[in-house]
Write a protein that holds these residues in place. Structure first.
Motif, PDB file in Angstrom:
ATOM      1  N   PRO A 108       0.813  -1.221   0.000  1.00  0.00           N
ATOM      2  CA  PRO A 108       0.000   0.000   0.000  1.00  0.00           C
ATOM      3  C   PRO A 108       0.848   1.273   0.000  1.00  0.00           C
ATOM      4  CG  PRO A 108      -0.763  -1.563   1.655  1.00  0.00           C
ATOM      5  CD  PRO A 108       0.561  -2.059   1.171  1.00  0.00           C
ATOM      6  N   LEU A 109       0.347   2.289  -0.709  1.00  0.00           N
ATOM      7  CA  LEU A 109       0.985   3.597  -0.672  1.00  0.00           C
ATOM      8  C   LEU A 109       0.761   4.224   0.705  1.00  0.00           C
ATOM      9  CD1 LEU A 109       1.084   3.101  -3.730  1.00  0.00           C
ATOM     10  CD2 LEU A 109       0.479   5.498  -4.087  1.00  0.00           C
ATOM     11  N   ASP A 110       1.640   5.126   1.068  1.00  0.00           N
ATOM     12  CA  ASP A 110       1.552   5.772   2.379  1.00  0.00           C
ATOM     13  C   ASP A 110       0.706   7.042   2.311  1.00  0.00           C
ATOM     14  OD1 ASP A 110       3.347   7.006   0.742  1.00  0.00           O
ATOM     15  OD2 ASP A 110       4.963   7.127   2.224  1.00  0.00           O
ATOM     16  N   ASP A 111      -0.485   6.933   1.715  1.00  0.00           N
ATOM     17  CA  ASP A 111      -1.405   8.067   1.655  1.00  0.00           C
ATOM     18  C   ASP A 111      -2.819   7.515   1.827  1.00  0.00           C
ATOM     19  OD1 ASP A 111      -2.067   6.907  -0.785  1.00  0.00           O
ATOM     20  OD2 ASP A 111      -0.876   8.315  -1.966  1.00  0.00           O
ATOM     21  N   GLU A 112      -3.808   8.324   1.550  1.00  0.00           N
ATOM     22  CA  GLU A 112      -5.193   7.907   1.739  1.00  0.00           C
ATOM     23  C   GLU A 112      -5.842   7.456   0.437  1.00  0.00           C
ATOM     24  OE1 GLU A 112      -6.429   7.718   4.777  1.00  0.00           O
ATOM     25  OE2 GLU A 112      -4.528   8.484   5.548  1.00  0.00           O
ATOM     26  N   SER A 113      -5.037   7.198  -0.586  1.00  0.00           N
ATOM     27  CA  SER A 113      -5.587   6.884  -1.903  1.00  0.00           C
ATOM     28  C   SER A 113      -6.181   5.487  -1.991  1.00  0.00           C
ATOM     29  CB  SER A 113      -4.500   7.028  -2.970  1.00  0.00           C
ATOM     30  OG  SER A 113      -3.486   6.048  -2.780  1.00  0.00           O
ATOM     31  N   GLY A 114      -5.729   4.574  -1.151  1.00  0.00           N
ATOM     32  CA  GLY A 114      -6.178   3.199  -1.241  1.00  0.00           C
ATOM     33  C   GLY A 114      -5.482   2.416  -2.339  1.00  0.00           C
ATOM     34  N   LEU A 115      -4.496   3.040  -2.988  1.00  0.00           N
ATOM     35  CA  LEU A 115      -3.764   2.375  -4.060  1.00  0.00           C
ATOM     36  C   LEU A 115      -2.517   1.678  -3.514  1.00  0.00           C
ATOM     37  CD1 LEU A 115      -3.976   5.185  -6.783  1.00  0.00           C
ATOM     38  CD2 LEU A 115      -5.477   3.198  -6.481  1.00  0.00           C
ATOM     39  N   SER A 116      -1.953   0.798  -4.322  1.00  0.00           N
ATOM     40  CA  SER A 116      -0.761   0.032  -3.922  1.00  0.00           C
ATOM     41  C   SER A 116       0.168  -0.132  -5.108  1.00  0.00           C
ATOM     42  CB  SER A 116      -1.155  -1.362  -3.410  1.00  0.00           C
ATOM     43  OG  SER A 116      -2.050  -1.301  -2.326  1.00  0.00           O
ATOM     44  N   VAL A 117       1.410  -0.482  -4.812  1.00  0.00           N
ATOM     45  CA  VAL A 117       2.309  -1.028  -5.822  1.00  0.00           C
ATOM     46  C   VAL A 117       2.214  -2.541  -5.705  1.00  0.00           C
ATOM     47  CG1 VAL A 117       4.715  -1.335  -6.526  1.00  0.00           C
ATOM     48  CG2 VAL A 117       3.897   0.928  -5.844  1.00  0.00           C
ATOM     49  N   VAL A 118       1.965  -3.206  -6.821  1.00  0.00           N
ATOM     50  CA  VAL A 118       1.895  -4.664  -6.817  1.00  0.00           C
ATOM     51  C   VAL A 118       3.256  -5.216  -7.234  1.00  0.00           C
ATOM     52  CG1 VAL A 118       0.839  -6.710  -7.835  1.00  0.00           C
ATOM     53  CG2 VAL A 118      -0.569  -4.709  -7.306  1.00  0.00           C
ATOM     54  N   VAL A 119       3.896  -5.929  -6.322  1.00  0.00           N
ATOM     55  CA  VAL A 119       5.184  -6.552  -6.607  1.00  0.00           C
ATOM     56  C   VAL A 119       4.914  -7.953  -7.148  1.00  0.00           C
ATOM     57  CG1 VAL A 119       7.389  -7.310  -5.654  1.00  0.00           C
ATOM     58  CG2 VAL A 119       6.302  -5.226  -4.777  1.00  0.00           C
ATOM     59  N   VAL A 120       5.333  -8.176  -8.387  1.00  0.00           N
ATOM     60  CA  VAL A 120       5.155  -9.473  -9.033  1.00  0.00           C
ATOM     61  C   VAL A 120       6.504 -10.182  -9.025  1.00  0.00           C
ATOM     62  CG1 VAL A 120       4.424 -10.682 -11.114  1.00  0.00           C
ATOM     63  CG2 VAL A 120       3.381  -8.473 -10.514  1.00  0.00           C
ATOM     64  N   ARG A 121       6.597 -11.265  -8.302  1.00  0.00           N
ATOM     65  CA  ARG A 121       7.841 -12.021  -8.215  1.00  0.00           C
ATOM     66  C   ARG A 121       7.772 -13.255  -9.111  1.00  0.00           C
ATOM     67  NH1 ARG A 121       8.588 -11.950  -1.648  1.00  0.00           N
ATOM     68  NH2 ARG A 121      10.053 -10.223  -1.499  1.00  0.00           N
ATOM     69  N   VAL A 122       8.732 -13.379  -9.996  1.00  0.00           N
ATOM     70  CA  VAL A 122       8.774 -14.498 -10.932  1.00  0.00           C
ATOM     71  C   VAL A 122       9.949 -15.385 -10.541  1.00  0.00           C
ATOM     72  CG1 VAL A 122       8.923 -15.177 -13.348  1.00  0.00           C
ATOM     73  CG2 VAL A 122       7.830 -13.012 -12.729  1.00  0.00           C
ATOM     74  N   ASP A 123       9.661 -16.560 -10.020  1.00  0.00           N
ATOM     75  CA  ASP A 123      10.702 -17.496  -9.591  1.00  0.00           C
ATOM     76  C   ASP A 123      10.900 -18.540 -10.682  1.00  0.00           C
ATOM     77  OD1 ASP A 123      12.421 -19.256  -8.400  1.00  0.00           O
ATOM     78  OD2 ASP A 123      11.254 -19.503  -6.558  1.00  0.00           O
ATOM     79  N   ALA A 124      11.996 -18.426 -11.419  1.00  0.00           N
ATOM     80  CA  ALA A 124      12.259 -19.347 -12.531  1.00  0.00           C
ATOM     81  C   ALA A 124      12.493 -20.770 -12.065  1.00  0.00           C
ATOM     82  CB  ALA A 124      13.467 -18.862 -13.338  1.00  0.00           C
ATOM     83  N   ASN A 125      12.816 -20.944 -10.791  1.00  0.00           N
ATOM     84  CA  ASN A 125      13.091 -22.286 -10.280  1.00  0.00           C
ATOM     85  C   ASN A 125      11.826 -23.089 -10.013  1.00  0.00           C
ATOM     86  OD1 ASN A 125      15.916 -22.031 -10.255  1.00  0.00           O
ATOM     87  ND2 ASN A 125      15.805 -20.843  -8.376  1.00  0.00           N
ATOM     88  N   THR A 126      10.673 -22.413  -9.975  1.00  0.00           N
ATOM     89  CA  THR A 126       9.417 -23.127  -9.741  1.00  0.00           C
ATOM     90  C   THR A 126       8.514 -23.116 -10.966  1.00  0.00           C
ATOM     91  OG1 THR A 126       8.331 -21.137  -8.862  1.00  0.00           O
ATOM     92  CG2 THR A 126       9.499 -22.541  -7.291  1.00  0.00           C
ATOM     93  N   ALA A 127       8.871 -22.358 -11.990  1.00  0.00           N
ATOM     94  CA  ALA A 127       8.035 -22.261 -13.189  1.00  0.00           C
ATOM     95  C   ALA A 127       8.259 -23.458 -14.104  1.00  0.00           C
ATOM     96  CB  ALA A 127       8.353 -20.968 -13.939  1.00  0.00           C
ATOM     97  N   PRO A 128       7.219 -23.906 -14.793  1.00  0.00           N
ATOM     98  CA  PRO A 128       7.409 -24.956 -15.795  1.00  0.00           C
ATOM     99  C   PRO A 128       8.225 -24.412 -16.955  1.00  0.00           C
ATOM    100  CG  PRO A 128       5.191 -24.054 -15.936  1.00  0.00           C
ATOM    101  CD  PRO A 128       5.816 -23.437 -14.720  1.00  0.00           C
ATOM    102  N   ARG A 129       8.915 -25.314 -17.655  1.00  0.00           N
ATOM    103  CA  ARG A 129       9.746 -24.881 -18.780  1.00  0.00           C
ATOM    104  C   ARG A 129       9.435 -25.699 -20.024  1.00  0.00           C
ATOM    105  NH1 ARG A 129      14.147 -21.757 -18.029  1.00  0.00           N
ATOM    106  NH2 ARG A 129      14.452 -20.981 -15.933  1.00  0.00           N
TER     107      ARG A 129
END
Length: 435
Positions: A108-129
């Motif tokens: 979440p952002l540190d304001d009253e907007s109710g918005l966030s930054v979405v962190v998308v983590r891509v782990d290549a060690n668990t993804a199918p290939r």
């Protein structure tokens, strides 16, 4: 060293850290990092590309610097977190073959907007290939997406997810002993290990900087490595140079050398060479890989002969050398420096998984035989390849000790000797009692 955002726990992913990352003037989109204003199909392609390469992190809710400059300089604008996550997850299942989704962490952002930054983590060690999108396999190059060619696609199809191990592998080339004009080896043995690393945007295109190489040399000189080398050298030298640039150094190759100094006909009884080689990537259609190679060259037996003595290497000295090398390669300072050179997140710096030993004679003639016995008709060995257990985390002291002990047991058995296991256990017990 502060935990990287890629490896940080959800509680440690704060908006302050994200703002700091986005505000860094030198921070550009790279092999393992991308910023997105909002959801789009190109975001899906980036997820697939990172999954097919080395993994990475996408921060959704951050605008380009040029757009930020027009709006007062603020890059972190945020998104509706749940709506964005739903769209990404739905797109991953609809567009990917096979369906797969990364991990999402809304911050979440540190304001009253109710918005966030979405962190998308891509782990290549668990993804199918491979992950296919529109019947193609996206891959990640330096800060951009591309499409795997036939060779790369076949390689992806042969790979299996393996937690904690980079798909590019951590094999290193076996070393060769230098020889004189008559063909005789000039050292007792050479030991080699190393790691392979992916390349980020800046690391792929810029030459090595003098400051980064100097910082790496300083880190090595203050690591556990010199102490281990001194132990290996026994009493064969009176001083050492510390790690410094020496020999073949170029714009994309750094060669850092430690040399023991003696007053004998063997001027350098012990040497260590750390070589960082960045690939030439211009025009490449495949993911670029940098290499860090660590060589230890020992001539202590040869030194001893020049002063009229016979010498064999104590097992505990080899133990100290193995431990010193491994401890250095996982040291946070060392990892941070090589990650900075290659422009990757430190979490992507792999651990060494292979060690080579090449000797100029049988190993049983190199090491002290106290407590060791030859196995009748067992043959002999002049070295070997020692594989690391991928289940062990070499950053952990207990795991690192277990790996070193395994290597020493293999060394003894390959040399046709018994008793190494008991010898190592006694040494460990004595060391424990002293602490």
């Amino acid at each position: 060293m502060t935990t990287s955002l890629f490896a940080a726990s959800a509680a440690d992913l704060t908006i302050e850290r994200i703002r700091s990352l986005a505000a860094r003037p030198e921070q550009v989109e790279s092999l393992t990092l991308e910023f997105k204003r909002e959801y789009s199909t190109t975001l899906l392609k980036t997820i697939a590309a990172m999954a097919n390469t080395y993994g990475g992190m996408i921060l959704v809710g951050i605008v380009d610097q040029a757009e930020a400059d027009k709006k007062g300089g603020e890059r972190v604008v945020g998104v509706d977190a749940q709506n964005t996550i739903d769209k990404i997850a739905s797109g991953c299942h609809a567009k990917f073959d096979p369906p797969w989704e990364p991990t999402f962490v809304p911050v979440p952002l540190d304001d009253e907007s109710g918005l966030s930054v979405v962190v998308v983590r891509v782990d290549a060690n668990t993804a199918p290939r491979p992950i296919l999108m529109d019947l193609k396999a996206p891959i990640r190059l330096s800060g951009q997406n591309s499409t795997a060619d036939r060779d790369r696609l076949l390689k992806l199809a042969r790979e299996e997810p393996s937690a904690g191990v980079l798909p590019i592998g951590q094999n290193v080339m076996s070393p060769n002993l230098d020889r004189d004009t008559e063909g005789n080896a000039t050292a007792d043995f050479i030991l080699r290990t190393g790691i392979n690393l992916p390349m980020g945007e800046a690391g792929a295109w810029r030459p090595l900087s003098e400051r980064s190489v100097a910082a790496l040399a300083q880190t090595l000189s203050h690591s556990a490595f010199p102490s281990a080398l001194h132990t290996l050298g026994h009493s064969s030298y009176f001083s050492a140079t510390g790690f410094r640039q020496h020999g073949h150094n170029r714009s994309r190759t750094a060669r850092l050398v430690y040399q023991a100094l003696s007053r004998s006909a063997v001027p350098h009884p012990v040497e260590a060479v750390v070589t960082v080689a960045l690939p030439e990537v211009y025009g490449s259609a495949t993911a670029a890989v940098a290499t860090v190679t660590i060589d230890v060259i020992s001539r202590v037996q040869r030194y001893a002969k020049t002063v009229g003595e016979e010498y064999r290497y104590p097992v505990q000295n080899l133990l100290a050398l193995f431990e010193g090398i491994l401890k250095t390669t996982v040291d946070p300072g060392f990892v941070a420096e090589i990650a900075r050179i290659t422009d990757i997140d430190p979490v992507l710096a792999a651990q060494p998984r292979e060690l080579h030993l090449v000797a100029d004679r049988h190993v049983k003639d190199l090491i002290q035989s106290d407590g060791l016995e030859e196995i009748p008709d067992a043959g002999a060995s002049a070295g070997g390849v020692f594989r690391a257990n991928p289940a062990l985390d070499l950053r952990d002291a207990a795991d690192r000790q277990e790996q070193v002990d395994d290597w020493l047991r293999q060394l003894g058995l390959d040399a046709g000797l018994t008793g190494m296991e008991n010898m190592v256990e006694r040494y460990r017990a004595r060391a424990q009692s002293r602490t």
